[in-house]
Design a protein around this motif. Structure first.
Motif, PDB file in Angstrom:
ATOM      1  N   ILE A  20       8.072 -95.360  12.326  1.00  0.00           N
ATOM      2  CA  ILE A  20       8.194 -94.455  11.191  1.00  0.00           C
ATOM      3  C   ILE A  20       6.996 -94.667  10.266  1.00  0.00           C
ATOM      4  N   SER A  21       6.277 -93.588   9.982  1.00  0.00           N
ATOM      5  CA  SER A  21       5.157 -93.685   9.047  1.00  0.00           C
ATOM      6  C   SER A  21       5.685 -93.571   7.618  1.00  0.00           C
ATOM      7  N   PHE A  22       4.830 -93.903   6.669  1.00  0.00           N
ATOM      8  CA  PHE A  22       5.229 -93.798   5.275  1.00  0.00           C
ATOM      9  C   PHE A  22       5.555 -92.352   4.902  1.00  0.00           C
ATOM     10  N   LEU A  23       4.791 -91.416   5.429  1.00  0.00           N
ATOM     11  CA  LEU A  23       5.026 -90.002   5.139  1.00  0.00           C
ATOM     12  C   LEU A  23       6.386 -89.555   5.675  1.00  0.00           C
ATOM     13  N   GLU A  24       6.748 -89.989   6.874  1.00  0.00           N
ATOM     14  CA  GLU A  24       8.065 -89.656   7.427  1.00  0.00           C
ATOM     15  C   GLU A  24       9.180 -90.267   6.577  1.00  0.00           C
ATOM     16  N   TRP A  25       8.944 -91.494   6.115  1.00  0.00           N
ATOM     17  CA  TRP A  25       9.913 -92.177   5.261  1.00  0.00           C
ATOM     18  C   TRP A  25      10.098 -91.386   3.958  1.00  0.00           C
ATOM     19  N   MET A  26       8.991 -90.915   3.385  1.00  0.00           N
ATOM     20  CA  MET A  26       9.047 -90.143   2.149  1.00  0.00           C
ATOM     21  C   MET A  26       9.761 -88.812   2.359  1.00  0.00           C
ATOM     22  N   ILE A  27       9.497 -88.142   3.479  1.00  0.00           N
ATOM     23  CA  ILE A  27      10.147 -86.863   3.763  1.00  0.00           C
ATOM     24  C   ILE A  27      11.661 -87.048   3.868  1.00  0.00           C
ATOM     25  N   ALA A  28      12.088 -88.163   4.416  1.00  0.00           N
ATOM     26  CA  ALA A  28      13.523 -88.426   4.542  1.00  0.00           C
ATOM     27  C   ALA A  28      14.149 -88.793   3.197  1.00  0.00           C
ATOM     28  N   PRO A  31      14.458 -85.768  -0.629  1.00  0.00           N
ATOM     29  CA  PRO A  31      15.613 -84.938  -1.026  1.00  0.00           C
ATOM     30  C   PRO A  31      16.710 -85.747  -1.735  1.00  0.00           C
ATOM     31  N   ILE A  32      16.920 -86.960  -1.294  1.00  0.00           N
ATOM     32  CA  ILE A  32      17.926 -87.823  -1.929  1.00  0.00           C
ATOM     33  C   ILE A  32      17.510 -88.134  -3.361  1.00  0.00           C
ATOM     34  N   VAL A  33      16.243 -88.444  -3.553  1.00  0.00           N
ATOM     35  CA  VAL A  33      15.722 -88.756  -4.887  1.00  0.00           C
ATOM     36  C   VAL A  33      15.815 -87.538  -5.799  1.00  0.00           C
ATOM     37  N   ILE A  34      15.487 -86.370  -5.272  1.00  0.00           N
ATOM     38  CA  ILE A  34      15.538 -85.138  -6.072  1.00  0.00           C
ATOM     39  C   ILE A  34      16.963 -84.872  -6.564  1.00  0.00           C
ATOM     40  N   THR A  40      21.739 -89.049 -12.093  1.00  0.00           N
ATOM     41  CA  THR A  40      21.754 -90.289 -12.869  1.00  0.00           C
ATOM     42  C   THR A  40      21.494 -90.010 -14.339  1.00  0.00           C
ATOM     43  N   TRP A  41      20.547 -89.101 -14.633  1.00  0.00           N
ATOM     44  CA  TRP A  41      20.253 -88.730 -16.009  1.00  0.00           C
ATOM     45  C   TRP A  41      21.492 -88.144 -16.692  1.00  0.00           C
ATOM     46  N   LEU A  42      22.191 -87.256 -15.990  1.00  0.00           N
ATOM     47  CA  LEU A  42      23.404 -86.665 -16.556  1.00  0.00           C
ATOM     48  C   LEU A  42      24.488 -87.705 -16.796  1.00  0.00           C
ATOM     49  N   ILE A  43      24.640 -88.631 -15.878  1.00  0.00           N
ATOM     50  CA  ILE A  43      25.633 -89.703 -16.052  1.00  0.00           C
ATOM     51  C   ILE A  43      25.272 -90.570 -17.250  1.00  0.00           C
TER      52      ILE A  43
END
Length: 86
Positions: A20-28, A31-34, A40-43
């Motif tokens: 797994i490259s760093f770019l593949e890791w970021m793509i995965a 969406p979770i981070v977004i 988290t901000w709302l909570i």
């Protein structure tokens, strides 16, 4: 980016033939981070409501020096090279 992630990727490549490259890791992960950052901000706003917003003055930025411009270029080039390795 963190050491546990690097260790996990290295062990995954060692145990199986999955690489797994760093770019593949970021793509995965992106969406979770977004989803989780605004949630988290709302909570936090719900748990720690603020009463009154304060106005602050933001000073004007100075003109960007040549050293700062060189730094920005090197920094962006480093990130681009880091994301595209593999």
């Amino acid at each position: 980016g963190s050491p546990p992630n690097a260790i996990t990727v290295a062990k995954l490549a060692e145990i199986s033939s999955i690489s797994i490259s760093f770019l593949e890791w970021m793509i995965a992960a992106l969406p979770i981070v977004i989803i989780l950052v605004p949630l988290t901000w709302l909570i936090l706003l719900w748990v720690f409501p603020f009463k009154k917003a304060r106005a602050i003055k933001i000073p004007k930025l100075k003109k960007t020096s040549i050293k700062q411009k060189i730094f920005y270029i090197v920094f962006l080039a480093t990130i681009l090279l880091w994301l595209t390795t593999g």
